[in-house]
Write a protein that holds these residues in place. Structure first.
Motif, mmCIF file in Angstrom:
data_model
loop_
_atom_site.group_PDB
_atom_site.id
_atom_site.type_symbol
_atom_site.label_atom_id
_atom_site.label_comp_id
_atom_site.label_asym_id
_atom_site.label_seq_id
_atom_site.Cartn_x
_atom_site.Cartn_y
_atom_site.Cartn_z
ATOM 1 N N SER A 102 4.202 6.530 16.315
ATOM 2 C CA SER A 102 3.870 5.648 15.436
ATOM 3 C C SER A 102 3.922 6.164 14.224
ATOM 4 O O SER A 102 2.874 6.263 13.343
ATOM 5 C CB SER A 102 2.131 5.313 15.949
ATOM 6 O OG SER A 102 2.205 4.416 17.208
ATOM 7 N N ARG A 129 6.112 6.290 10.507
ATOM 8 C CA ARG A 129 7.011 5.544 9.691
ATOM 9 C C ARG A 129 7.611 6.361 8.556
ATOM 10 O O ARG A 129 7.187 6.625 7.549
ATOM 11 C CB ARG A 129 6.733 4.227 9.062
ATOM 12 C CG ARG A 129 7.600 3.610 8.322
ATOM 13 C CD ARG A 129 8.995 3.113 8.688
ATOM 14 N NE ARG A 129 9.543 2.187 7.997
ATOM 15 C CZ ARG A 129 10.846 1.809 7.918
ATOM 16 N NH1 ARG A 129 11.652 2.489 8.839
ATOM 17 N NH2 ARG A 129 11.496 0.950 7.337
ATOM 18 N N TYR A 138 3.757 -0.128 19.038
ATOM 19 C CA TYR A 138 3.087 -1.312 19.110
ATOM 20 C C TYR A 138 1.905 -1.446 17.953
ATOM 21 O O TYR A 138 1.684 -2.552 17.475
ATOM 22 C CB TYR A 138 2.265 -1.464 20.437
ATOM 23 C CG TYR A 138 3.189 -1.211 21.617
ATOM 24 C CD1 TYR A 138 4.069 -2.491 21.935
ATOM 25 C CD2 TYR A 138 3.254 -0.466 22.427
ATOM 26 C CE1 TYR A 138 4.995 -2.591 23.032
ATOM 27 C CE2 TYR A 138 4.143 -0.546 23.576
ATOM 28 C CZ TYR A 138 4.999 -1.430 23.807
ATOM 29 O OH TYR A 138 5.764 -1.482 24.726
ATOM 30 N N PHE A 139 1.438 -0.409 17.626
ATOM 31 C CA PHE A 139 0.341 -0.306 16.563
ATOM 32 C C PHE A 139 0.541 0.891 15.637
ATOM 33 O O PHE A 139 0.658 2.004 16.241
ATOM 34 C CB PHE A 139 -0.928 -0.299 17.209
ATOM 35 C CG PHE A 139 -2.163 -0.584 16.356
ATOM 36 C CD1 PHE A 139 -2.480 -2.076 15.897
ATOM 37 C CD2 PHE A 139 -2.868 0.209 15.876
ATOM 38 C CE1 PHE A 139 -3.406 -2.209 14.980
ATOM 39 C CE2 PHE A 139 -3.900 0.195 15.073
ATOM 40 C CZ PHE A 139 -4.172 -0.871 14.661
ATOM 41 N N PRO A 140 0.097 0.677 14.390
ATOM 42 C CA PRO A 140 0.013 -0.637 13.801
ATOM 43 C C PRO A 140 1.319 -1.142 13.380
ATOM 44 O O PRO A 140 2.360 -0.578 13.499
ATOM 45 C CB PRO A 140 -0.529 0.175 12.531
ATOM 46 C CG PRO A 140 0.201 1.219 11.957
ATOM 47 C CD PRO A 140 0.334 2.026 13.631
ATOM 48 N N PRO A 141 1.198 -2.704 13.057
ATOM 49 C CA PRO A 141 2.425 -3.426 12.846
ATOM 50 C C PRO A 141 3.297 -2.841 11.847
ATOM 51 O O PRO A 141 4.553 -3.162 11.859
ATOM 52 C CB PRO A 141 1.809 -4.777 12.382
ATOM 53 C CG PRO A 141 0.580 -4.874 13.403
ATOM 54 C CD PRO A 141 -0.119 -3.625 13.168
ATOM 55 N N SER A 142 2.790 -2.057 11.016
ATOM 56 C CA SER A 142 3.612 -1.316 10.064
ATOM 57 C C SER A 142 4.542 -0.435 10.197
ATOM 58 O O SER A 142 5.658 -0.475 9.734
ATOM 59 C CB SER A 142 2.864 -0.776 8.944
ATOM 60 O OG SER A 142 2.149 0.185 9.384
ATOM 61 N N VAL A 143 4.662 -0.143 11.783
ATOM 62 C CA VAL A 143 5.479 0.853 12.045
ATOM 63 C C VAL A 143 6.569 0.164 13.090
ATOM 64 O O VAL A 143 7.317 0.865 13.685
ATOM 65 C CB VAL A 143 4.800 2.260 12.949
ATOM 66 C CG1 VAL A 143 4.100 2.861 11.786
ATOM 67 C CG2 VAL A 143 4.172 1.624 14.052
ATOM 68 N N HIS A 144 6.539 -1.002 13.277
ATOM 69 C CA HIS A 144 7.406 -1.821 14.131
ATOM 70 C C HIS A 144 8.825 -1.437 13.675
ATOM 71 O O HIS A 144 9.102 -1.348 12.438
ATOM 72 C CB HIS A 144 7.096 -3.365 14.159
ATOM 73 C CG HIS A 144 5.849 -3.653 14.873
ATOM 74 N ND1 HIS A 144 5.273 -5.033 14.878
ATOM 75 C CD2 HIS A 144 5.144 -3.196 15.652
ATOM 76 C CE1 HIS A 144 4.306 -5.099 15.586
ATOM 77 N NE2 HIS A 144 4.072 -3.839 15.926
#
Length: 330
Positions: free
Chosen positions: A72, A74, A144-150
């Protein structure tokens, strides 16, 4: 009270419908399946000497994410560019005739839309390259979390860059994991064997670039058995080289890479006695404890000249590359 319950019901119905719409949108592909396997010509005039010696590097580059792969975290665009600069510098120092790559991105969001295949192929001066897609989704909500790392838009796969003219190129999907629920399987990548036919010193040679299942043991056993059988069928007709990330350490109890080692018709860059020794481990690159990456070849056609795990590449990926030099027997 009744109106409140009705609003709650509508709200949950909306969530269900929105989730279904999002799921089918997210799993939709960016490309047509006919575009999943191509041979790309690079504008390079470099010619390979008509020689019976061939050098190969097999490298799971982990889309140049280093040790952040599947975490997780980015990384910045500068982080990826720095890793690209380093991997190009280190590959130039060893510059193989054949460069087989796994987990290479073709313009996905997670690696800032860079086509790593074209970048490496052009800058290292390869004549041509086979590209194969094994993960093509509009939006991957992982990690999955946080969405900023999708990961978001996903376009990734395997590649073989070659100094030799690629005469044939094939993408073969390996068995899928049957135990996955539908929603998981629909977003999961394909496991592949990429096959090319080249001519080395006047002799046709078959080269395979493989990436087997990492998490499901039974499926990986199926992959290993299938690949060994294919290797031996080709070996009866011509020289064969099979490289890649087998996701199988020699210490694993299930059927794995030792199946290759236990057959005299198959040679390996590292002897069975040399397995799991200092300098042979390939994963992970921060503290290597497993040997997952291999180069196999047909013993009646090739002799081993040299090999090395290239630990100097550092943490550009979570795997170290494996360099091997082979010579065709007369």
């Amino acid at each position: 009270m009744k109106q409140f319950l009705l609003k709650v019901l509508y709200f949950f119905l909306f969530l269900i419908v929105a989730s279904i719409v999002f799921f089918f949108w997210a799993k939709s592909p960016n490309l047509e399946k006919s575009d999943y396997a191509k041979v790309v010509q690079f504008d390079n005039s470099q010619k390979t000497e008509d020689d019976s010696t061939i050098s190969i590097i097999s490298y799971n580059i982990g889309y140049l994410s280093g040790m952040t792969n599947n975490t997780s975290v980015r990384p910045t665009e500068e982080f990826y560019q720095g890793n690209m600069d380093k991997v190009l510098k280190d590959l130039r120092a060893h510059r193989p005739n054949i460069l087989a790559l796994q987990e290479i991105d073709y313009g996905g969001k997670r690696s800032y839309y860079v086509n790593q295949f074209e970048e490496i192929g052009k800058k290292l001066g390869y004549q041509n390259g086979g590209m194969t897609i094994n993960w093509d989704k509009t939006y991957v909500p992982f990690p999955y979390f946080p969405p900023s790392v999708h990961f978001g838009k996903m376009l990734s796969g395997q590649a073989i860059l070659s100094d030799y003219v690629i005469k044939e190129h094939e993408r073969v999907e390996l068995a899928r994991v049957r135990s996955h629920p539908y929603y998981y399987s629909a977003m999961y990548l394909d496991r592949l064997a990429e096959r090319i036919l080249i001519n080395v010193g006047g002799q046709d040679v078959m080269v395979f670039n493989v990436h087997t299942e990492a998490f499901d043991v039974h499926t990986r056993e199926l992959h290993i058995s299938f690949l060994k059988d294919w290797f031996l069928r080709v070996e009866e007709k011509m020289p064969v080289i099979m490289v890649g990330d087998f996701n199988s350490d020699p210490t694993y109890k299930e059927k794995g890479v030792l199946e290759f080692y236990n057959d005299d018709r198959i040679g390996a860059m590292c002897s069975k006695e040399g397995l799991l020794k200092e300098g042979t481990l390939t994963y992970p690159t921060d503290t290597a404890v497993e040997q997952l990456d291999f180069v196999f070849f047909s013993t009646k056609h090739f002799e081993l000249v040299d090999w090395k795990v290239l630990s100097e590449f550092g943490q550009v990926s979570d795997h170290f590359p494996v360099f091997t030099k082979l010579k065709l027997k007369k």
